[in-house]
Design a protein around this motif. Structure first.
Motif, mmCIF file in Angstrom:
data_model
loop_
_atom_site.group_PDB
_atom_site.id
_atom_site.type_symbol
_atom_site.label_atom_id
_atom_site.label_comp_id
_atom_site.label_asym_id
_atom_site.label_seq_id
_atom_site.Cartn_x
_atom_site.Cartn_y
_atom_site.Cartn_z
ATOM 1 N N GLU A 139 55.502 51.178 29.756
ATOM 2 C CA GLU A 139 54.813 50.611 30.448
ATOM 3 C C GLU A 139 55.171 50.153 32.155
ATOM 4 N N LYS A 140 56.095 50.042 31.257
ATOM 5 C CA LYS A 140 56.709 48.315 32.115
ATOM 6 C C LYS A 140 57.490 48.468 32.752
ATOM 7 N N TYR B 93 57.938 56.029 36.387
ATOM 8 C CA TYR B 93 57.164 56.749 36.589
ATOM 9 C C TYR B 93 56.841 56.667 37.831
ATOM 10 N N ALA C 230 50.757 53.420 41.280
ATOM 11 C CA ALA C 230 49.910 52.819 41.397
ATOM 12 C C ALA C 230 49.129 52.224 39.876
ATOM 13 N N SER C 231 49.318 54.025 39.096
ATOM 14 C CA SER C 231 48.548 53.703 38.425
ATOM 15 C C SER C 231 48.980 53.914 36.839
ATOM 16 N N GLY C 232 50.262 54.100 37.425
ATOM 17 C CA GLY C 232 51.532 53.786 35.800
ATOM 18 C C GLY C 232 51.447 55.165 35.647
ATOM 19 N N GLN D 101 52.596 62.402 36.689
ATOM 20 C CA GLN D 101 51.422 63.308 37.331
ATOM 21 C C GLN D 101 52.803 64.739 37.318
ATOM 22 N N PRO E 295 54.488 68.040 39.128
ATOM 23 C CA PRO E 295 53.850 68.489 40.623
ATOM 24 C C PRO E 295 54.192 69.584 40.629
ATOM 25 N N ALA F 262 49.450 65.441 33.272
ATOM 26 C CA ALA F 262 49.354 64.318 33.215
ATOM 27 C C ALA F 262 49.317 63.115 32.020
ATOM 28 N N GLU G 255 49.579 58.937 30.295
ATOM 29 C CA GLU G 255 49.895 57.915 30.731
ATOM 30 C C GLU G 255 50.462 57.448 28.977
ATOM 31 N N ASN H 96 49.949 55.554 27.133
ATOM 32 C CA ASN H 96 49.472 54.967 25.691
ATOM 33 C C ASN H 96 49.656 56.454 25.291
#
Lengths: 358, 430
Positions: free
Chosen positions: A149-150, A155, A159-161, A164, A166, A258, A260, A262
């Protein structure tokens, strides 16, 4: 009768120690491979690929990784999902830093990073074991997810953290990313999962596997007969984390597209642990059976009311689903606490002596 | 065995009849979440969406004579289930409604290949407003960057922002980070200090650490980007720390009546920007009462119907239906395809007159879309909790889109490049 072993004589130690001492086993594996390589891909729809075939294979591989550590070497771990995350993020960074890299090589290499991290978090296992070790690996879970996350570099400062995948090309076809065909992805997953399963079967049957099992069964006795416990435990952590890391890379690159941070949280770790336990600790086949039950069954159950034409709201189906899968887990564990693999072993034994049970 | 054959035959017949029934309808699946950690907010939204479609089907026999099937596929807000639902429904769907930023991010690249429009009203990836790049994605009537801009505008209306301090309490998740670029730019331009305070998914219900920071830093305003359990947690903590509620403002997903009802009077003054508003006197509500509620076709209840989220669900379905209507008129066919619906969603013109015609008076601001503008930038109203319900406290605020159009174009280009080859709409001019 179906599993008649009469007439299959073994005249050498080699034949006795072969992977398939009984012909029918080899035949069965042949049928399964035929199904997996030819029949399923030809008949499956996009939906089947995306919700059954690919995830079941990937989850099986993850559970296999955990099983090496927990089932074979006896080291409890609750940090599986975080090690998957290491593999996924490593693969993402490699692919974005070196776009010319072959995706399959990148996926196989990403396991190396998680192996390193796994060994680092495995070092406490030299001093602590059992539940205490489980708690120590839980720290890996918290720390790594926090890091994903940090640490924005991981990543690429999105912006979204989220990361994705390619579009990745190999020999003129897309193997990852939105443009990739499910059937191509399935074959890539099948190839890697098959390869690693083969490696793991042989590792667990060989010298290394025996030292792991000795460590699991009684570490003091193992040490007394000359097994280097440190080496045994750390190799288990390394191999296990390698497999888990590769499966994490597959998870994101060949299936989800994709991710995140979490995603790699405790619920996923628990899910993998369920698969390993329900499938059967200390078995290779069990991981596949467990993944079919935990991943495949809810999907199939979801389709049943619709196929039968029962008008029932989707939310109710979901509630029913959770209840059915939950009770099935309890049922299986009561019927066979050693997992589905043991259940299959019993059936096989029964088939061998059928129709004249002792 | 006999039993088994019977069952199989029954299943086969059911399958055939179901197939026959499907021939004449517009299949608009909804990836709903009535279960899981966010169900409390999902249920009113889904009920609103479903009730509007049920009402249209009962009153007018659907849209253009063809009933709309808004079948739900339950995701429990889980991305994995969401992808499963997307795959399950995509073959005959004319639209997909992913209902979570995570699922949206995941299906966004797929829809560009599968050519199915995504309808993500008021959520998802903000640069989706660039319709040329994101030709299949729609976040009408307003995006997160619009929301951030309108909130800053509203605060500015209370007094000069220079030297002020604004805390940005957000979910530490793609959704919460979404408005950061616009807020950072605003902070630089207007001279206020932006203090981002992330709330981890695990700390949603226990935000004592974050509110300790709020108390220590003494910000002039708290802007909240929360969802689900985080909202209730933040609002109760704010009341506990005696933060002046009138200086706390949330995005539209942070304005759920049930979250505020927990604190009741103590929450008086809390604000949330919104592009929808519950108007119980609107003609559409009477129609819903007559055709849906009284006919026993709804899962909603009296209290829920008066809430902001139920009416928002209703507006979302209305926007979808507007897209369908536009496409039907253009292509002269009632059973439109996914591609035709895309055209329809690109040519929504929801004027005041049209809103009145639909019976949605005061429930949604007027807006229009085009091939390059997939958001519509309808603007919104600032709603304030008066102790029992949300009331409008501002005129229609309009976002200053030019302020971040360049940023959106840049992010869209970045996205397209990262996902190359990415099909863009070449025929779309400006």
């Amino acid at each position: 009768m179906l599993y008649r072993t009469a007439g299959q004589f073994k005249t050498s130690y080699e034949a006795d120690q072969a992977l398939f001492p009984v012909k029918q086993d080899a035949f069965l594996l042949g049928v399964i491979l035929l199904l997996a390589v030819v029949v399923f891909p030809l008949t499956a729809s996009e939906f089947t690929f995306q919700t059954l075939l690919i995830p079941i294979l990937i989850y099986s591989l993850t559970a296999l990784g955990l099983n090496i550590l927990t089932g074979f070497a006896g080291q409890l771990s609750l940090g599986t999902a975080a090690f998957m995350g290491v593999g996924a993020y490593a693969c993402y960074k490699m692919i974005t830093l070196m776009p010319w890299m072959n995706p399959i090589i990148a996926i196989l290499l990403s396991g190396v990073f998680s192996a390193g991290v796994g060994v680092a978090f495995g070092i406490p296992s030299l001093r602590i074991k059992g539940f205490y070790l489980a708690i120590a690996t839980l720290a890996a879970q918290f720390f790594l997810v926090w890091l994903f996350e940090k640490w924005a570099w991981l990543y690429n400062y999105n912006a979204s953290g989220a990361i994705q995948v390619p579009n990745l090309e190999m020999f003129g076809t897309y193997v990852a990313g939105p443009q990739a065909n499910s059937i191509v992805q399935y074959y890539v997953v099948l190839f890697i999962v098959g390869l690693l399963t083969w490696v793991c079967i042989n590792l667990t049957r060989g010298n290394l596997g025996r030292t792991w099992k000795a460590t699991r069964d009684m570490d003091i006795a193992a040490e007394l007969i000359g097994i280097n416990l440190m080496k045994s435990k750390l190799t288990a952590f390394a191999v296990s984390s390698y497999v888990i890391g590769v499966s994490g890379a597959l998870f994101v690159f060949m299936w989800r597209g994709a991710a995140e941070p979490n995603l790699f949280d405790i619920p996923l770790s628990f899910r993998i642990l369920f698969i390993a336990i329900i499938g059967g600790l200390g078995s290779i086949l069990g991981n596949y059976l467990g993944a079919i039950l935990i991943v495949g069954l809810p999907v199939v159950l979801n389709l049943v009311p619709n196929a039968l034409g029962i008008p029932i709201s989707s939310a109710t189906v979901e509630h029913l689903n959770i209840m059915i899968v939950g009770s099935l887990i309890v049922f299986f564990l009561i019927v066979e606490p050693h997992g589905l693999a043991q259940l299959w072993r019993l059936i096989r034994e029964k088939l061998i002596i059928w129709p004249f049970p002792h | 065995m006999k039993h088994f054959t019977k069952l199989a035959v029954a299943a086969a017949i059911a399958g055939v009849t179901a197939g026959a029934a499907m021939a004449q309808e517009l299949y608009a699946p909804n990836l709903a979440y009535r279960t899981g950690p966010f169900a409390a907010t999902g249920i009113p939204l889904m009920n609103g969406q479903a009730d509007y479609l049920t009402m249209l089907n009962a009153r007018d026999g659907g849209v253009g004579g063809v009933p709309v099937n808004g079948e739900e596929c339950e995701t429990g807000y889980s991305t994995e289930k969401g992808v499963e639902c997307y795959e399950k429904t995509k073959s005959k769907a004319i639209v997909t409604q992913p209902w979570s930023t995570g699922i949206t991010l995941q299906v966004l690249p797929k829809t560009n290949v599968d050519e199915i429009p995504i309808l993500a009203p008021g959520y998802g990836f903000s640069p989706m407003m660039d319709g040329k790049t994101f030709q299949w994605a729609f976040n009408t009537p307003s995006g997160y960057w619009d929301a951030a801009d309108m909130i800053i505008q509203y605060i500015e209306g209370q007094g000069d922002l220079n030297g002020k301090k604004i805390a940005f309490l957000h979910l530490d998740h793609p959704f919460g980070k979404e408005p950061l670029p616009v807020l950072e730019a605003a902070a630089e331009a207007k001279g206020f200090t932006l203090l981002p305070i992330p709330v981890g998914l695990k700390e949603m219900q226990n935000q004592s650490a974050q509110w300790l920071q709020v108390r220590r830093e003494r910000p002039d305003y708290v802007v909240m980007w929360g969802w689900g359990a985080m909202n209730a947690g933040a609002i109760t903590e704010a009341v506990k720390t005696k933060f002046p509620m009138e200086n706390m403002l949330g995005v539209w997903w942070s304005g759920h009546d049930a979250d505020l009802a927990i604190v009741g009077e103590a929450g008086k003054g809390y604000k949330s920007i919104s592009w929808s508003f519950p108007n119980m006197d609107a003609p559409v509500m009477a129609d819903i009462k007559k055709h849906v509620i009284d006919a026993g076709l709804s899962q909603t209840n009296d209290v829920e119907m008066q809430g902001v989220f139920y009416s928002r669900g209703l507006v979302i379905s209305a926007i979808l239906v507007e897209g369908i209507t536009a496409a039907q008129a253009e292509f002269g066919t009632a059973e439109i395809s996914a591609e035709q619906l895309r055209w329809g969603l690109e040519n929504i013109n929801l004027t005041e007159e049209r809103i009145a015609e639909l019976g949605l008076d005061g429930m949604v601001p007027p807006f229009s879309t085009s091939c390059s503008n997939h958001t519509g930038h309808s603007g919104g109203w600032m709603l304030e909790w008066d102790g029992a319900k949300f009331v409008k406290v501002s005129d229609l605020l309009k976002p200053n889109v030019e302020g971040y159009a360049a940023l959106a174009a840049e992010k869209a280009a970045e996205y397209a490049e990262a996902n190359a080859p990415w099909a863009v709409n070449e025929n779309c001019g400006g």
